[in-house]
Design a protein around this motif. Structure first.
Motif, PDB file in Angstrom:
ATOM      1  N   LEU A 107       0.819  -1.215   0.000  1.00 53.75           N
ATOM      2  CA  LEU A 107       0.000   0.000   0.000  1.00 53.75           C
ATOM      3  C   LEU A 107       0.851   1.262   0.000  1.00 53.75           C
ATOM      4  O   LEU A 107       0.419   2.306  -0.505  1.00 53.75           O
ATOM      5  N   GLY A 108       2.044   1.183   0.555  1.00 54.59           N
ATOM      6  CA  GLY A 108       2.860   2.376   0.726  1.00 54.59           C
ATOM      7  C   GLY A 108       2.603   2.980   2.091  1.00 54.59           C
ATOM      8  O   GLY A 108       1.559   2.726   2.708  1.00 54.59           O
ATOM      9  N   PRO A 109       3.525   3.799   2.596  1.00 52.54           N
ATOM     10  CA  PRO A 109       3.395   4.318   3.966  1.00 52.54           C
ATOM     11  C   PRO A 109       2.139   5.138   4.222  1.00 52.54           C
ATOM     12  O   PRO A 109       1.529   5.021   5.279  1.00 52.54           O
ATOM     13  N   ASP A 110       1.738   5.965   3.252  1.00 52.11           N
ATOM     14  CA  ASP A 110       0.596   6.848   3.489  1.00 52.11           C
ATOM     15  C   ASP A 110      -0.737   6.113   3.416  1.00 52.11           C
ATOM     16  O   ASP A 110      -1.594   6.255   4.303  1.00 52.11           O
ATOM     17  N   MET A 111      -0.927   5.315   2.361  1.00 52.31           N
ATOM     18  CA  MET A 111      -2.159   4.531   2.267  1.00 52.31           C
ATOM     19  C   MET A 111      -2.188   3.465   3.361  1.00 52.31           C
ATOM     20  O   MET A 111      -3.261   3.130   3.893  1.00 52.31           O
ATOM     21  N   GLY A 112      -1.020   2.948   3.726  1.00 52.55           N
ATOM     22  CA  GLY A 112      -0.957   1.994   4.811  1.00 52.55           C
ATOM     23  C   GLY A 112      -1.405   2.620   6.123  1.00 52.55           C
ATOM     24  O   GLY A 112      -2.135   2.007   6.909  1.00 52.55           O
ATOM     25  N   GLN A 113      -0.988   3.865   6.347  1.00 50.54           N
ATOM     26  CA  GLN A 113      -1.400   4.580   7.546  1.00 50.54           C
ATOM     27  C   GLN A 113      -2.906   4.800   7.552  1.00 50.54           C
ATOM     28  O   GLN A 113      -3.582   4.592   8.569  1.00 50.54           O
ATOM     29  N   ALA A 114      -3.455   5.213   6.421  1.00 55.68           N
ATOM     30  CA  ALA A 114      -4.879   5.531   6.334  1.00 55.68           C
ATOM     31  C   ALA A 114      -5.761   4.292   6.425  1.00 55.68           C
ATOM     32  O   ALA A 114      -6.816   4.319   7.076  1.00 55.68           O
ATOM     33  N   LEU A 115      -5.351   3.209   5.772  1.00 53.57           N
ATOM     34  CA  LEU A 115      -6.200   2.025   5.684  1.00 53.57           C
ATOM     35  C   LEU A 115      -5.889   0.968   6.739  1.00 53.57           C
ATOM     36  O   LEU A 115      -6.801   0.350   7.282  1.00 53.57           O
ATOM     37  N   LEU A 116      -4.599   0.761   7.010  1.00 58.82           N
ATOM     38  CA  LEU A 116      -4.230  -0.258   7.990  1.00 58.82           C
ATOM     39  C   LEU A 116      -4.255   0.297   9.416  1.00 58.82           C
ATOM     40  O   LEU A 116      -5.068  -0.116  10.238  1.00 58.82           O
ATOM     41  N   ASP A 117      -3.349   1.241   9.697  1.00 58.20           N
ATOM     42  CA  ASP A 117      -3.248   1.774  11.052  1.00 58.20           C
ATOM     43  C   ASP A 117      -4.544   2.459  11.481  1.00 58.20           C
ATOM     44  O   ASP A 117      -5.056   2.218  12.580  1.00 58.20           O
ATOM     45  N   GLN A 118      -5.075   3.318  10.608  1.00 60.14           N
ATOM     46  CA  GLN A 118      -6.275   4.075  10.939  1.00 60.14           C
ATOM     47  C   GLN A 118      -7.556   3.405  10.409  1.00 60.14           C
ATOM     48  O   GLN A 118      -8.586   4.048  10.316  1.00 60.14           O
ATOM     49  N   GLY A 119      -7.452   2.150  10.097  1.00 55.64           N
ATOM     50  CA  GLY A 119      -8.621   1.412   9.628  1.00 55.64           C
ATOM     51  C   GLY A 119      -8.685   0.061  10.284  1.00 55.64           C
ATOM     52  O   GLY A 119      -9.317  -0.119  11.331  1.00 55.64           O
ATOM     53  N   VAL A 120      -8.002  -0.898   9.697  1.00 54.97           N
ATOM     54  CA  VAL A 120      -8.031  -2.273  10.189  1.00 54.97           C
ATOM     55  C   VAL A 120      -7.616  -2.359  11.661  1.00 54.97           C
ATOM     56  O   VAL A 120      -8.306  -2.991  12.474  1.00 54.97           O
ATOM     57  N   ILE A 121      -6.497  -1.716  12.004  1.00 57.67           N
ATOM     58  CA  ILE A 121      -5.958  -1.858  13.359  1.00 57.67           C
ATOM     59  C   ILE A 121      -6.760  -1.059  14.379  1.00 57.67           C
ATOM     60  O   ILE A 121      -7.376  -1.621  15.286  1.00 57.67           O
ATOM     61  N   ARG A 122      -6.774   0.257  14.224  1.00 56.47           N
ATOM     62  CA  ARG A 122      -7.472   1.075  15.215  1.00 56.47           C
ATOM     63  C   ARG A 122      -8.984   0.965  15.093  1.00 56.47           C
ATOM     64  O   ARG A 122      -9.707   1.280  16.042  1.00 56.47           O
ATOM     65  N   GLY A 123      -9.431   0.516  13.928  1.00 58.56           N
ATOM     66  CA  GLY A 123     -10.873   0.379  13.741  1.00 58.56           C
ATOM     67  C   GLY A 123     -11.459  -0.878  14.351  1.00 58.56           C
ATOM     68  O   GLY A 123     -12.618  -0.881  14.775  1.00 58.56           O
ATOM     69  N   LEU A 124     -10.682  -1.978  14.400  1.00 60.35           N
ATOM     70  CA  LEU A 124     -11.243  -3.228  14.916  1.00 60.35           C
ATOM     71  C   LEU A 124     -10.260  -4.079  15.712  1.00 60.35           C
ATOM     72  O   LEU A 124     -10.549  -4.466  16.842  1.00 60.35           O
ATOM     73  N   THR A 125      -9.091  -4.404  15.136  1.00 58.00           N
ATOM     74  CA  THR A 125      -8.222  -5.370  15.822  1.00 58.00           C
ATOM     75  C   THR A 125      -7.694  -4.851  17.158  1.00 58.00           C
ATOM     76  O   THR A 125      -7.626  -5.596  18.134  1.00 58.00           O
ATOM     77  N   SER A 126      -7.326  -3.564  17.228  1.00 56.62           N
ATOM     78  CA  SER A 126      -6.816  -3.015  18.485  1.00 56.62           C
ATOM     79  C   SER A 126      -7.900  -2.909  19.554  1.00 56.62           C
ATOM     80  O   SER A 126      -7.666  -3.299  20.711  1.00 56.62           O
ATOM     81  N   PRO A 127      -9.112  -2.409  19.236  1.00 59.59           N
ATOM     82  CA  PRO A 127     -10.180  -2.417  20.247  1.00 59.59           C
ATOM     83  C   PRO A 127     -10.502  -3.819  20.742  1.00 59.59           C
ATOM     84  O   PRO A 127     -10.725  -4.028  21.938  1.00 59.59           O
ATOM     85  N   ALA A 128     -10.526  -4.800  19.819  1.00 63.48           N
ATOM     86  CA  ALA A 128     -10.795  -6.179  20.227  1.00 63.48           C
ATOM     87  C   ALA A 128      -9.686  -6.689  21.147  1.00 63.48           C
ATOM     88  O   ALA A 128      -9.953  -7.351  22.160  1.00 63.48           O
ATOM     89  N   ARG A 129      -8.439  -6.368  20.800  1.00 64.92           N
ATOM     90  CA  ARG A 129      -7.312  -6.778  21.641  1.00 64.92           C
ATOM     91  C   ARG A 129      -7.423  -6.185  23.043  1.00 64.92           C
ATOM     92  O   ARG A 129      -7.175  -6.870  24.044  1.00 64.92           O
ATOM     93  N   ASN A 130      -7.799  -4.923  23.129  1.00 61.48           N
ATOM     94  CA  ASN A 130      -7.951  -4.284  24.436  1.00 61.48           C
ATOM     95  C   ASN A 130      -8.993  -5.008  25.288  1.00 61.48           C
ATOM     96  O   ASN A 130      -8.797  -5.212  26.491  1.00 61.48           O
ATOM     97  N   TRP A 131     -10.104  -5.392  24.670  1.00 58.15           N
ATOM     98  CA  TRP A 131     -11.136  -6.124  25.398  1.00 58.15           C
ATOM     99  C   TRP A 131     -10.616  -7.479  25.859  1.00 58.15           C
ATOM    100  O   TRP A 131     -10.815  -7.887  27.005  1.00 58.15           O
ATOM    101  N   PHE A 132      -9.943  -8.199  24.978  1.00 58.50           N
ATOM    102  CA  PHE A 132      -9.458  -9.535  25.327  1.00 58.50           C
ATOM    103  C   PHE A 132      -8.424  -9.475  26.444  1.00 58.50           C
ATOM    104  O   PHE A 132      -8.420 -10.321  27.346  1.00 58.50           O
ATOM    105  N   PHE A 133      -7.532  -8.477  26.387  1.00 57.24           N
ATOM    106  CA  PHE A 133      -6.534  -8.330  27.445  1.00 57.24           C
ATOM    107  C   PHE A 133      -7.217  -8.042  28.787  1.00 57.24           C
ATOM    108  O   PHE A 133      -6.835  -8.589  29.815  1.00 57.24           O
ATOM    109  N   CYS A 134      -8.202  -7.164  28.768  1.00 60.61           N
ATOM    110  CA  CYS A 134      -8.888  -6.816  30.015  1.00 60.61           C
ATOM    111  C   CYS A 134      -9.639  -8.026  30.570  1.00 60.61           C
ATOM    112  O   CYS A 134      -9.667  -8.244  31.786  1.00 60.61           O
ATOM    113  N   LEU A 135     -10.246  -8.818  29.688  1.00 58.03           N
ATOM    114  CA  LEU A 135     -10.902 -10.052  30.126  1.00 58.03           C
ATOM    115  C   LEU A 135      -9.887 -10.982  30.788  1.00 58.03           C
ATOM    116  O   LEU A 135     -10.175 -11.620  31.805  1.00 58.03           O
ATOM    117  N   ALA A 136      -8.699 -11.076  30.189  1.00 51.40           N
ATOM    118  CA  ALA A 136      -7.657 -11.940  30.737  1.00 51.40           C
ATOM    119  C   ALA A 136      -7.221 -11.465  32.119  1.00 51.40           C
ATOM    120  O   ALA A 136      -7.065 -12.269  33.048  1.00 51.40           O
TER     121      ALA A 136
END
Length: 580
Positions: A495-524
């Motif tokens: 994707l390149g650094p800029d599109m990667g930032q917009a779609l991965l970091d500010q999409g896939v990760i912060r949009g779903l995987t990171s919030p889910a990880r936070n919940w799972f860690f807190c459950l643990a």
């Protein structure tokens, strides 16, 4: 059940076979993590808006032109950078819907209910109360911008050849950036919106419960009893998020993870954890799945971007601290438990709880030992994320050096980011990247410990070691962590650094995987607290050797990290530092 049957061990002993792929917890952590990742990729990467690329290209054109025009980052350069940072896939309709559903309890001051429900009237009142502060901050930012424009214009009129004028312009621009950040924060508070988490929290509970129930069913566990107990664990996690968001707790860095353990322990050691909750105390299952998701946040292109200094500092310094502290624990302190020693050392030197659980699985540590290591980590993380920025400001340490130092010593990734944010954008970037590079060592340390324990520690008491033994001992969920990291690094590179930032970091990760990880860690962590008995922990605290080990190890870590950071960034590779 006794230790002999493996009931008190982080990971049981047995023989590896093909059916492990659908009957063992480590593999189910991988499959569940991948399921969330596939869903996130589909939601945020399937059809990226065409205007993203257009906006990025426009901003990059401005930034390139400004870089040619002036020897420092100009006002126009920063504004273009800000334009790029506002391109976020999670701001899409789908992203906002997911964010509303995944939302954890919010901040509050004196009324705990404000963490869960805020009416429109209360939101409007809060916004009105902050309106004057927002207006004042906006005026200050505008004044700072005017001063920066004047200083930059003066430097430009001299063709950027006057070092004094250039330095003044840079200083004024830095002041504007700081004022602008404060204005944005004040403006956000003045835009308070109503919410009601009483509708979304049950949805998270049901979705998370059913997700883990799939694995529990495949592993032959009692699903109805798990689902019933999961309600109790989830309730403790919600209370922990609430307490972690209280204004005083946030200031002192006592977050949801610490509160989850505290609340759980209070329940377990007073009224006792109800028996119906016990089937849901799946500490390893929750945290292993969260660690697979963490792999999405460790991107090799970001690691390479900071260069040799960051890689050398972490991949050389961290093992030295880990091994040196372990030897200190065995030969000087003479800790009675080698597993406790190595788990504390990995927790302290690598990246906190993530490394602790992987190491505990690799050496088959007792659950009480893992709990103690995590508890020490959480306490010192809270102290260091407040104390280190204060010390750094007092001595006037440069932001790059400060960020590298904090990234290499503060345990939790979130705490590293928070501490870096206290100091500025550069410190935040460097600290987060250094911690990301260090996170890669989770797999390396787990493998190293598995090999050492199989060939040296246990082989010395009559066991024989083989490649099969090492493979069995190695925590398989780490493969998921590494695999996801490689996958996302490939996607990010394409994707390149800029599109990667917009779609991965500010999409896939912060949009779903990171919030889910936070919940799972807190459950643990909630599960850890609920199954922890103070009487069992007392044995490991006798003589205070565990505390001494952590304190001495962390002091060694602080000295080592600061020394290597200075040598790498300011003595050997100053040209890389100048570009950060």
């Amino acid at each position: 059940m006794s230790d002999a049957d493996g009931s008190n061990i982080v990971i049981d002993k047995g023989q590896s076979k093909l059916s492990d792929l659908w009957t063992k917890e480590d593999y189910w952590a991988i499959w569940l993590g991948l399921a969330i990742i596939v869903a996130a990729i589909f939601l945020f990467l399937a059809s990226p808006p065409a205007e993203y690329r257009q906006k990025i290209d426009k901003a990059n054109t401005v930034m390139a032109a400004e870089a040619q025009r002036a020897p420092f980052k100009t006002i126009a350069w920063y504004k273009a950078q800000d334009d790029k940072s506002r391109i976020r896939a999670r701001d899409s309709a789908v992203g906002k819907t997911i964010a509303n559903i995944m939302k954890t309890p919010q901040g509050w001051v004196s009324n705990p209910l404000d963490s869960f429900v805020v009416s429109k009237a209360d939101a409007d009142a809060k916004a009105a109360a902050n309106a004057d502060k927002a207006a004042t901050a906006k005026a200050a930012a505008e004044a700072a911008l005017a001063a920066a424009v004047a200083a930059e214009t003066a430097a430009g009129d001299a063709a950027f050849a006057d070092a004094t004028l250039n330095a003044d312009a840079q200083a004024k621009i830095a002041q504007w950036r700081a004022s602008a950040a404060k204005a944005k924060s004040a403006a956000d508070k003045a835009k308070s919106s109503p919410f009601n988490l009483m509708t979304s929290l049950p949805l998270i509970m049901i979705a998370a419960g059913l997700l883990f129930a799939i694995g529990m069913k495949a592993m032959g566990r009692d699903v109805p009893r798990f689902m019933l107990g999961f309600i109790g664990v989830f309730a403790v996690a919600c209370l922990a998020f609430m307490m972690g968001q209280q204004s005083t707790m946030k200031y002192w860095g006592v977050g949801a993870e610490a509160w989850a353990i505290i609340i759980g322990m209070v329940i377990a050691n007073t009224v006792g954890t109800p028996r119906w909750i016990h089937p849901a105390l799946q500490v390893e299952f929750f945290i292993k799945t969260g660690l697979v998701l963490l792999g999405a946040e460790v991107l090799f292109d970001k690691i390479v971007a900071i260069g040799v200094p960051g890689i050398f500092m972490t991949w050389v310094g961290t093992p030295i601290v880990l091994i040196g502290t372990y030897i200190f624990g065995q030969r000087i302190l003479k800790l009675h438990s080698k597993t406790l020693n190595i788990v504390i050392c990995a927790d302290m030197s690598v990246c906190g709880t993530s490394a602790a659980i992987a190491t505990a699985a690799a050496c088959r540590a007792k659950k009480e030992e893992l709990t103690l290591a995590i508890g020490l980590s959480l306490v010192f993380t809270a102290i260091m994320m407040i104390a280190m920025p204060a010390f750094i400001k007092a001595v006037g340490m440069p932001q790059v050096l400060a960020g590298a130092w904090m990234g290499g010593t503060i345990d939790a990734t979130g705490a590293v980011a928070a501490a870096g944010a206290f100091l500025g954008e550069t410190a935040l970037h460097v600290a987060a990247t250094i911690k990301m590079i260090q996170n890669v060592l989770i797999g390396v340390v787990a493998f190293g410990v598995a090999v050492y324990w199989t060939t040296r520690v246990e082989a010395g008491v009559g066991n024989t070691a083989s490649v099969a033994d090492i493979w069995h001992r190695f925590p398989k969920f780490v493969l998921g962590f590494l695999g996801v990291s490689i996958l996302f690094s490939i996607i990010s590179g394409s994707l390149g650094p800029d599109m990667g930032q917009a779609l991965l970091d500010q999409g896939v990760i912060r949009g779903l995987t990171s919030p889910a990880r936070n919940w799972f860690f807190c459950l643990a962590f909630a599960a850890i607290g609920l199954e922890t008995n103070f009487r069992e922990l007392a044995h490991y605290l006798q003589g205070g050797k565990a505390l001494v080990l952590y304190v001495v190890g962390q002091l060694f870590n602080l000295v080592m990290a600061l020394t290597l950071a200075y040598l790498m960034f300011y003595v050997l590779f100053p040209e890389i530092t100048a570009k950060i």
